[in-house]
Design an enzyme around this catalytic site. Structure first.
Site, PDB file in Angstrom:
ATOM      1  N   SER A   1      -5.841  60.224  66.957  1.00 29.09           N
ATOM      2  CA  SER A   1      -7.213  60.465  66.523  1.00 29.09           C
ATOM      3  C   SER A   1      -7.254  61.551  65.436  1.00 29.09           C
ATOM      4  CB  SER A   1      -8.046  60.804  67.760  1.00 29.09           C
ATOM      5  OG  SER A   1      -9.405  60.757  67.479  1.00 29.09           O
TER       6      SER A   1
ATOM      7  N   ASP B   1     -12.566  49.582  68.418  1.00 26.25           N
ATOM      8  CA  ASP B   1     -12.593  51.049  68.368  1.00 26.25           C
ATOM      9  C   ASP B   1     -13.913  51.480  67.712  1.00 26.25           C
ATOM     10  OD1 ASP B   1     -12.259  53.748  67.707  1.00 26.25           O
ATOM     11  OD2 ASP B   1     -10.104  53.529  67.444  1.00 26.25           O
TER      12      ASP B   1
ATOM     13  N   HIS C   1     -11.203  53.423  71.542  1.00 24.59           N
ATOM     14  CA  HIS C   1     -10.487  54.496  70.851  1.00 24.59           C
ATOM     15  C   HIS C   1      -9.370  55.089  71.722  1.00 24.59           C
ATOM     16  CE1 HIS C   1     -10.219  57.296  67.519  1.00 24.59           C
ATOM     17  NE2 HIS C   1     -10.345  58.350  68.313  1.00 24.59           N
TER      18      HIS C   1
HETATM   19  C1  MLT Z   1     -11.936  62.874  63.428  1.00 25.78           C
HETATM   20  O1  MLT Z   1     -12.916  63.578  63.402  1.00 25.78           O
HETATM   21  O2  MLT Z   1     -10.817  63.203  63.019  1.00 25.78           O
HETATM   22  C2  MLT Z   1     -12.160  61.504  63.994  1.00 25.78           C
HETATM   23  O3  MLT Z   1     -13.497  61.246  64.026  1.00 25.78           O
HETATM   24  C3  MLT Z   1     -11.587  61.311  65.318  1.00 25.78           C
HETATM   25  C4  MLT Z   1     -11.969  62.358  66.308  1.00 25.78           C
HETATM   26  O4  MLT Z   1     -12.962  62.224  67.016  1.00 25.78           O
HETATM   27  O5  MLT Z   1     -11.242  63.322  66.397  1.00 25.78           O
END
Ligand code: MLT
Length: 202
Positions: free
Chosen positions: A102, A152, A183
């Site tokens: 992520s 996702d 996700h």
């Molecule tokens: C981010 O902010 O890098 C992406 O949206 C994934 C997350 O929730 O960290």
């Protein structure tokens, strides 16, 4: 940067760079490293940014909307930290494979987007396109695994495919693996990444 370094038993293997998701820390992905490669050194880093107390690797303005100036600054900071860590722990700076989930996958992708020599390859679990409208460096010789989700909600399948195509246009070798669990990072996806890693980094 706050981190853990675990020295491996075989210094010819790549060093695994672990990058957690939002709200995680440097302990989160340690179990993954063992599944990918048990002899490798492991460098697991905590993101330097806090969002309501949750560690991240760069700021965002809203869900999915990145603070690009901070992304650029933090990507440089991480790249420089890798230089320092390689010196301090005496591992090969040119032989690092990132494993990110992520937000951690997004900063790993950003390393690839901004620095030709930052990492040798990456396992990106549920990444987004970190930045649009820039020319990527020549990524010949780099191998990337993308774990993506058909459903996702944070990273759409279209965006996963866009990231694959941007990396491929920059000459990286990319394998995209699809799961159907939103996700989430699942065992099946980790197993697929481990299988890919064994073939690429023999
Ligand atoms: C981010 O902010 O890098 C992406 O949206 C994934 C997350 O929730 O960290």
């Amino acid at each position: 940067m706050k981190h853990i370094f675990n020295k491996g038993t075989d210094s010819t293997r790549p060093t695994l760079l672990l990058l957690h998701g939002t709200g995680g820390n440097e302990l989160d992905l340690l179990p993954l490293a063992g599944k990918i490669e048990d002899k490798a050194s492991v460098l697991s880093v905590r993101g330097n940014v806090l969002e309501n107390g949750m560690p991240r690797f760069f700021r965002r303005l809203a869900e999915g909307v990145f603070d690009i100036e901070d992304l650029i600054f933090r990507t440089k900071e991480l790249n420089e930290f890798l230089d320092e860590a390689a010196e301090r722990y005496q591992f090969d700076r040119d032989h690092i494979v990132a494993i990110g989930y992520s937000n951690g996958a997004n900063i790993a992708a950003s390393l690839l987007f901004h620095y030709q020599q930052a990492i040798k390859g990456a396992i990106l679990h549920h990444p987004m396109v970190p930045r649009k409208g820039i020319d990527l460096p020549d990524l010949s010789g780099k191998s990337v695994f993308i774990g993506a989700g058909t459903n996702d909600p944070i990273c759409s399948p279209m965006e996963s495919a866009e990231l694959q195509s941007m990396l491929e246009s920059a000459n990286a070798k990319v394998k995209i693996h699809w799961e159907h669990n939103g996700h989430q990072l699942t065992f099946a996806e980790v197993d697929a990444a481990a299988e890919w890693y064994k073939q690429i980094f023999k």
